[in-house]
Design a protein around this motif. Structure first.
Motif, mmCIF file in Angstrom:
data_model
loop_
_atom_site.group_PDB
_atom_site.id
_atom_site.type_symbol
_atom_site.label_atom_id
_atom_site.label_comp_id
_atom_site.label_asym_id
_atom_site.label_seq_id
_atom_site.Cartn_x
_atom_site.Cartn_y
_atom_site.Cartn_z
ATOM 1 N N GLY A 1 -23.178 -24.884 30.046
ATOM 2 C CA GLY A 1 -22.188 -23.899 30.443
ATOM 3 C C GLY A 1 -22.821 -22.543 30.642
ATOM 4 N N GLY B 1 -22.727 -18.188 29.248
ATOM 5 C CA GLY B 1 -22.356 -17.321 28.137
ATOM 6 C C GLY B 1 -23.100 -16.010 28.189
ATOM 7 N N ALA C 1 -19.923 -14.830 23.699
ATOM 8 C CA ALA C 1 -18.800 -15.556 24.297
ATOM 9 C C ALA C 1 -19.360 -16.608 25.247
ATOM 10 C CB ALA C 1 -17.879 -14.603 25.043
ATOM 11 N N ASN C 2 -18.812 -17.825 25.180
ATOM 12 C CA ASN C 2 -19.356 -18.932 25.954
ATOM 13 C C ASN C 2 -18.234 -19.817 26.494
ATOM 14 O OD1 ASN C 2 -22.335 -18.687 24.739
ATOM 15 N ND2 ASN C 2 -20.891 -18.634 23.043
ATOM 16 N N TYR C 3 -18.449 -20.320 27.687
ATOM 17 C CA TYR C 3 -17.582 -21.363 28.239
ATOM 18 C C TYR C 3 -18.475 -22.569 28.480
ATOM 19 C CZ TYR C 3 -14.716 -24.119 31.393
ATOM 20 O OH TYR C 3 -14.009 -25.154 31.965
ATOM 21 N N LYS D 1 -19.047 -27.074 28.686
ATOM 22 C CA LYS D 1 -18.504 -28.413 28.916
ATOM 23 C C LYS D 1 -19.388 -29.417 28.185
ATOM 24 C CE LYS D 1 -16.470 -29.635 32.588
ATOM 25 N NZ LYS D 1 -16.118 -30.103 33.953
ATOM 26 N N ASN E 1 -13.918 -29.418 27.868
ATOM 27 C CA ASN E 1 -14.464 -28.064 27.994
ATOM 28 C C ASN E 1 -13.740 -27.153 27.016
ATOM 29 O OD1 ASN E 1 -12.138 -26.598 29.559
ATOM 30 N ND2 ASN E 1 -12.490 -28.513 30.668
ATOM 31 N N GLY F 1 -13.772 -22.790 25.304
ATOM 32 C CA GLY F 1 -14.353 -21.469 25.116
ATOM 33 C C GLY F 1 -14.703 -21.279 23.653
ATOM 34 N N THR F 2 -15.896 -20.802 23.376
ATOM 35 C CA THR F 2 -16.331 -20.611 21.992
ATOM 36 C C THR F 2 -17.140 -19.330 21.879
ATOM 37 O OG1 THR F 2 -17.613 -21.580 20.162
ATOM 38 C CG2 THR F 2 -18.383 -22.050 22.387
ATOM 39 N N GLY F 3 -17.004 -18.633 20.772
ATOM 40 C CA GLY F 3 -17.747 -17.399 20.578
ATOM 41 C C GLY F 3 -17.432 -16.769 19.239
ATOM 42 N N GLN G 1 -14.241 -18.730 17.278
ATOM 43 C CA GLN G 1 -13.716 -20.043 17.654
ATOM 44 C C GLN G 1 -14.861 -21.033 17.818
ATOM 45 O OE1 GLN G 1 -10.179 -20.647 20.111
ATOM 46 N NE2 GLN G 1 -11.496 -21.584 21.654
#
Length: 698
Positions: A537, A539, A557-559, A561, A575, A577-579, A601
């Motif tokens: 992904g 970030g 911050a990351n998006y 999959k 997929n 979103g995590t950060g 998250q």
């Protein structure tokens, strides 16, 4: 009765033979040893003793009912921690063969001990400890003990609750204050940290002695055990006496063996391997520093002289891509230091190289360390004071080197300097070990592989990086995905590991990173691609880290999959979103300790906090523990309750024949679950900016 006589005779014969054996003489007696459960103590009982700071031990104890595997470390002179696995031979992991086969029951637990009073001439050492703070509670208990040494004899006396004090040979003093302390619940949620049962239920006086014999490799132990074992989990322990007898024999400076006869019925034997992480020192042979032989030149030194300096900066001081510039009354040098863990060693060597050929009128040498082409810190050294120190101070006229660390400086960034042309391409071959302990399918699950990697700098800020994982061997085929709770609502973000590791060769990461110095202590990066084995992904990350500060704060911050385990070049349907917002703190009162708190998250979409504490010893060895607690219920998370782990980071130069700034990481995670899981990014700004941390000891 005959069995008891035979065992006692065997123990006496072993001790007697050892006493008369010819062997190594030892400079110091053994002042402490590990208990059956791990942690400094007698056999079943702890003492108030804590080993010297940095003492690390690996312990094994064995009897008819249990095998105890433990590691113990003295993080501070007043704090000891223990991680233990108990193998219960008389119980199966579960009654369902499809779940765990015929594996015996495994119980993991954590202990700690805190010294409350240090021993003095009249006052004993006093300690409080908690056993099995996070686990199933099979050995849950707490204690307050005091230890006093009189010559070769160390006396211990105290009170234990829980497993330690089950016999209840005294009235619980806390029960007199409140009825809630009169009973102790046996219900403990596996994996949960709980202090609810503290000082509740029956209590017992416990104690014992440890005698250091005149022959220093041998010590003898006697203890009064406060447990009655009536409700012991193994269900077949008999106790004929509360007195236990033992012997400890040191076979080497780093190892000793144990033999004990306990409860009048059971022979316990084992061994301990130990070393002090604080006192380890590199044994490599390094090139000598350049001799001090100053020569003042009119104007800039000749190209031949500068070329020689650049060569020495690279191969003697360890600076890759060194560059020298002359401006005003200052000589500027910059480069990425890849040879020494302690940056002060590299700066000292660079100063010696530069001071030998300086233009007339030079007052300052400015050495700037970089990392991944980012400026980290500049060390400014006064030339006059440096020359005095290198020449040697006259007796009685000692001085001080005038030197300071400042924000990176390059007042003439566009000017042409002298440098060794940098290489934009690099590669490496790294052995890789993935492991977990205590799972139902197998106690130890692992994967051994090789990770060749290569990277190329398109510009000074833009990196392309790749790595290919080659599987050598693993036993993750045992991993059973049916372990997951049937009604769990969590997506499978990590428990597909069996599906991934069955690929013998795959691209572990293929990514591009853009890194930048944003000024005033701010650093940033943006990245994209296959970021790890399971996820790809995009970030970004920003870090604020003031120079020589005891704190820093970052946000990422990351998006991402999930990668398809059947075709690692493709993506699965999942997929997320995590950060996190992450704070880093080095408490000034606790030298070498890093506290890290990340809130955000996780990969499963759950939200929570990860707390990590790491202790760095003088040797450079780092011991850390972490835990991640999210808003996932215990029913959804499964066994273990929350994510947790332990790691040891060992400097390569403690094991190699030449200086090396890199570390070998040995990590331990008890169970693979889906809650509280983070993205495993290869490049993280806090690690990339380690040169901005004030050197240990300053």
């Amino acid at each position: 009765m005959m069995k008891k006589v035979h065992v006692l005779s065997f123990l006496a014969l072993a001790v007697s033979s050892a006493c008369y054996a010819e062997g190594k003489t030892y400079p110091e007696p053994m002042l402490y040893s590990q208990s059956d459960f791990g942690g400094t103590g007698l056999m079943q009982l702890p003492t108030a003793r804590i080993a010297p700071q940095g003492e690390f031990s690996v312990n094994y104890r064995d009897n008819d009912q249990y095998r105890f595997y433990s590691t113990s470390v003295a993080l501070f002179p007043w704090l000891e921690g223990t991680i233990r696995y108990a193998d219960v031979r008389t119980r199966l992991y579960s009654s369902n063969p499809a779940f765990s086969g015929n594996q015996s029951y495994k119980d993991k637990s954590f202990d700690f001990k805190v010294r409350l009073l240090e021993e003095s001439y009249y006052i004993p050492a006093v300690a409080f400890g908690k056993r099995d703070i996070s686990g199933t509670g099979l050995f849950d208990g707490e204690y307050i003990v005091g230890s006093k040494r009189f010559g070769p004899v160390d006396f211990t006396l105290g009170v234990g609750w829980g497993y330690i004090g089950n016999s209840g040979n005294i009235s619980n003093p806390f029960c007199r204050a409140s009825d809630k302390y009169c009973t102790r619940s046996d219900l403990v949620d596996a994996g949960e940290i709980s202090f609810d049962g503290m000082f509740k239920g029956p209590a017992s006086v416990v104690g014992g002695i440890e005698y250091q014999t005149p022959w220093q490799p041998l010590s003898l132990k006697l203890e009064y055990d406060g447990n009655d074992y009536k409700d012991d989990f193994s269900k077949n322990i008999r106790q004929f006496t509360h007195y236990n007898f033992g012997a400890v024999y040191r076979v080497a400076d780093w190892a000793y063996v144990n033999l004990s006869y306990e409860r009048g019925d059971t022979l316990m034997f084992g061994f301990t391997l130990h070393n002090n992480l604080n006192t380890l020192r590199p044994a490599y042979r390094d090139a000598p520093k350049v001799a001090y032989d100053p020569e003042v030149t009119e104007g800039v030194p000749s190209y031949t002289v500068v070329a020689s300096q650049l060569t020495n900066l690279k191969y003697n001081a360890g600076f890759d891509d060194p560059e020298i510039k002359y401006h005003g009354n200052t000589v500027y040098m910059s480069g990425e230091q890849k040879r020494y863990r302690d940056p002060r060693e590299a700066v000292d060597r660079a100063n010696r190289i530069l001071v030998n050929q300086l233009p007339a009128g030079t007052e300052t040498i400015s050495v700037t360390q970089t990392n991944m082409h980012l400026p980290m810190v500049t060390t400014e050294t006064n030339v006059a004071s440096l020359k005095k120190e290198l020449a040697g101070y006259p007796l009685g006229h000692e001085g001080k080197l005038l030197q300071k660390r400042v924000e990176p400086k390059d007042p003439i960034p566009d000017s042409q300097g002298y440098r060794i042309k940098p290489s934009r391409f690099s590669y490496a071959f790294e052995p890789k070990l993935i492991q977990s302990l205590g799972g139902p399918e197998g106690f130890y699950m692992y994967q051994i592989g090789l990770l060749p990697s290569a990277n190329y700098w398109l510009t000074d800020n833009w990196l392309v990086d790749s790595g290919v994982f080659i599987n050598i061997h693993n036993n993750y085929n045992k991993f059973n995905s049916s372990l997951l709770p049937k009604d769990s609502t969590l997506p499978r973000v990590r428990t597909h590991i069996r599906d991934y590791v069955r690929n013998d060769v795959f691209i572990n990461n293929l990514q591009t990173n853009y890194v930048a110095d944003l000024g005033n202590g701010f650093y940033g990066q943006a990245y994209g691609g296959y970021l790890e084995m399971m996820y790809g992904g995009v970030g970004a990350e920003v870090l604020y880290r003031p120079l020589d500060s005891q704190w820093a704060i970052g946000i990422d911050a990351n998006y991402v999959k999930q990668r398809d385990w059947n075709d690692m070049m493709r993506f699965a349907d999942y997929n997320v979103g995590t950060g996190f917002i992450t704070t880093y703190w080095n408490p000034p009162q606790m030298n070498g300790v890093l506290l890290k708190v990340a809130v955000g998250q996780y990969l499963a979409g759950d939200k929570g906090v990860t707390i990590e504490m790491a202790k760095r010893f003088d040797s450079g060895v780092k011991v850390g523990i972490w835990g991640a607690k999210s808003n996932v219920s215990k029913a959804d998370y499964g066994e273990g309750g929350f994510s947790k782990g332990f790691y040891v980071s060992i400097p390569f130069d403690l094991m190699t024949v030449s200086p090396n700034p890199n570390h070998a990481l040995i990590s331990w995670t008890p169970l693979t679950r889906d809650g509280g899981q983070t993205l495993s990014r290869k490049y993280q700004l806090y690690n990339m900016t380690s040169e901005r941390e004030i050197p240990l000891g300053q």
